[in-house]
Write a protein that holds these residues in place. Sequence first.
Motif, PDB file in Angstrom:
ATOM      1  N   ARG A  41       5.493   3.929  13.359  1.00  0.00           N
ATOM      2  CA  ARG A  41       5.532   2.937  12.268  1.00  0.00           C
ATOM      3  C   ARG A  41       6.576   3.333  11.230  1.00  0.00           C
ATOM      4  O   ARG A  41       7.360   2.511  10.764  1.00  0.00           O
ATOM      5  N   SER A  45       9.769   1.107  10.389  1.00  0.00           N
ATOM      6  CA  SER A  45       9.891   0.547   9.039  1.00  0.00           C
ATOM      7  C   SER A  45      11.097   1.123   8.312  1.00  0.00           C
ATOM      8  O   SER A  45      11.704   0.465   7.482  1.00  0.00           O
ATOM      9  N   ARG A 107      13.675  -9.654  16.938  1.00  0.00           N
ATOM     10  CA  ARG A 107      12.249  -9.673  16.655  1.00  0.00           C
ATOM     11  C   ARG A 107      11.575 -10.869  17.322  1.00  0.00           C
ATOM     12  O   ARG A 107      12.112 -11.965  17.338  1.00  0.00           O
ATOM     13  N   LEU A 128      12.420  -8.278   3.975  1.00  0.00           N
ATOM     14  CA  LEU A 128      11.933  -6.949   3.596  1.00  0.00           C
ATOM     15  C   LEU A 128      12.684  -5.843   4.310  1.00  0.00           C
ATOM     16  O   LEU A 128      13.096  -4.859   3.701  1.00  0.00           O
ATOM     17  N   VAL A 147       3.295   3.622   1.151  1.00  0.00           N
ATOM     18  CA  VAL A 147       2.658   2.333   1.446  1.00  0.00           C
ATOM     19  C   VAL A 147       2.045   2.313   2.856  1.00  0.00           C
ATOM     20  O   VAL A 147       0.925   1.860   3.039  1.00  0.00           O
ATOM     21  N   ASN A 148       2.782   2.806   3.833  1.00  0.00           N
ATOM     22  CA  ASN A 148       2.280   2.726   5.208  1.00  0.00           C
ATOM     23  C   ASN A 148       1.265   3.806   5.534  1.00  0.00           C
ATOM     24  O   ASN A 148       0.379   3.605   6.354  1.00  0.00           O
TER      25      ASN A 148
ATOM     26  N   ILE B  42       3.404  -4.866  -1.382  1.00  0.00           N
ATOM     27  CA  ILE B  42       2.709  -3.782  -0.682  1.00  0.00           C
ATOM     28  C   ILE B  42       2.008  -4.324   0.569  1.00  0.00           C
ATOM     29  O   ILE B  42       2.080  -3.708   1.649  1.00  0.00           O
ATOM     30  N   ALA B  44       2.857  -6.975   2.308  1.00  0.00           N
ATOM     31  CA  ALA B  44       3.866  -7.351   3.305  1.00  0.00           C
ATOM     32  C   ALA B  44       4.421  -6.119   4.025  1.00  0.00           C
ATOM     33  O   ALA B  44       4.617  -6.137   5.244  1.00  0.00           O
ATOM     34  N   VAL B  45       4.658  -5.059   3.271  1.00  0.00           N
ATOM     35  CA  VAL B  45       5.205  -3.838   3.899  1.00  0.00           C
ATOM     36  C   VAL B  45       4.142  -3.191   4.792  1.00  0.00           C
ATOM     37  O   VAL B  45       4.454  -2.686   5.875  1.00  0.00           O
ATOM     38  N   LEU B  48       4.235  -5.048   7.824  1.00  0.00           N
ATOM     39  CA  LEU B  48       5.455  -4.700   8.560  1.00  0.00           C
ATOM     40  C   LEU B  48       5.238  -3.419   9.371  1.00  0.00           C
ATOM     41  O   LEU B  48       5.620  -3.322  10.534  1.00  0.00           O
ATOM     42  N   GLY B  49       4.593  -2.435   8.728  1.00  0.00           N
ATOM     43  CA  GLY B  49       4.354  -1.162   9.404  1.00  0.00           C
ATOM     44  C   GLY B  49       3.442  -1.310  10.597  1.00  0.00           C
ATOM     45  O   GLY B  49       3.658  -0.720  11.653  1.00  0.00           O
ATOM     46  N   SER B  52       4.393  -6.581  14.324  1.00  0.00           N
ATOM     47  CA  SER B  52       4.455  -7.147  15.666  1.00  0.00           C
ATOM     48  C   SER B  52       5.099  -6.198  16.670  1.00  0.00           C
ATOM     49  O   SER B  52       4.974  -6.395  17.864  1.00  0.00           O
ATOM     50  N   HIS B  53       5.795  -5.183  16.196  1.00  0.00           N
ATOM     51  CA  HIS B  53       6.422  -4.264  17.147  1.00  0.00           C
ATOM     52  C   HIS B  53       5.361  -3.388  17.800  1.00  0.00           C
ATOM     53  O   HIS B  53       4.652  -2.648  17.135  1.00  0.00           O
TER      54      HIS B  53
END
Lengths: 183, 182
Positions: A41, A45, A107, A128, A147-148, B42, B44-45, B48-49, B52-53
Amino acid sequence: MTARATTDSSTDDGALAAAYTRGDEQAAAELVHRHAAAVGRFLYSAGADAGDVDDLLQETFFRAFRRLDQWGRQASFRSWLFGISSNLLRDEFRRRKGRRMFSLEDRDIPDRSDPHADLAAVETEERLRAGLGRLPRLQREVFLLRVNEGSDYGQIAAALGTTPGAARVHYHHAVKKLKELVR
Amino acid sequence: MSVCTQLSDRMPGVALGRSPWTSEEQRHLAACADCRAEWALILAVARLGAGSHALGDPSVTAAGVLRRLRTEGARRRSRRPAWVAAGLATAAAAVLVVWTGHDTAGGTHAAAPAATRIAMPAASSTPPDFPLPELDSLPADALDSVLRVLDEPLARAGAWELPDLDDPCDQVLEQTVAHKEG
């Protein structure tokens, strides 16, 4: 906040790492299972092409196991892996002579019930990723680890070779720049 | 610390589902456009993490990593004996050079049979101590002459010429030993 992770899982990681150095390959496989998703991830990202993530992930673990003795335990095993993958990304970026690694065109649009919402989500995601790509490297990586992964500033500092205070500043700079992209 | 800063610090944890917003935080979020924008970012990110990948199967990653580690380990192990062999070969070559250097440099003893030559220690820090009481009675000139003869082969090539085994000297030596032993 301290840089040292004291959770049970990091203690277990230490035991697994020690087992691997004694020749237990299953211990290494367990460490990969535990951390591959988070590191993947992070790589994705932080700008790795979707097609490169698996290779970079494998390289991250390969380098980690090859020099396990350099894991000083000041950071958790996962934070240490983030540090290695961050260096890998930087090397990859240099290898491409500064060309951005972000690739948006390949994507897939997720298959959801509302195509308009899907499109909006994909557009936001693309904006983003592009915005993340424009951030200075340390800002981007601090932001993503926070964040992740929910890492605290001490863990982030240990992983990326900076200070907790500087990590906090990088994070807020990143937030300020990226906020406009999702308004 | 302002409420906005407190909320900002809490956002990653809430987005990851580690803790919920309190009712007070929710009220602030509803009223503060800046905090709402940051919260949207936050979320959205975080999506993202986790997005869909689809990452590869970790078992495949683990297998690939272990295969590479095994290959590298085997390469290292096979490389080590090669270094040892190279070191031994170098040492052997050095001994050979010292051994044959006498012949190539001087040429005076080239005809001597190989079996009658012995190698001298090339880099001994302390010279061997040979008690030769017979030399004590020799005059200074004779002693110098003997020393010159003894030193010459050492200085030139590090090898001594020995007489053939059936040389008369051996017979004399045997007789002397027999005499001393009675």
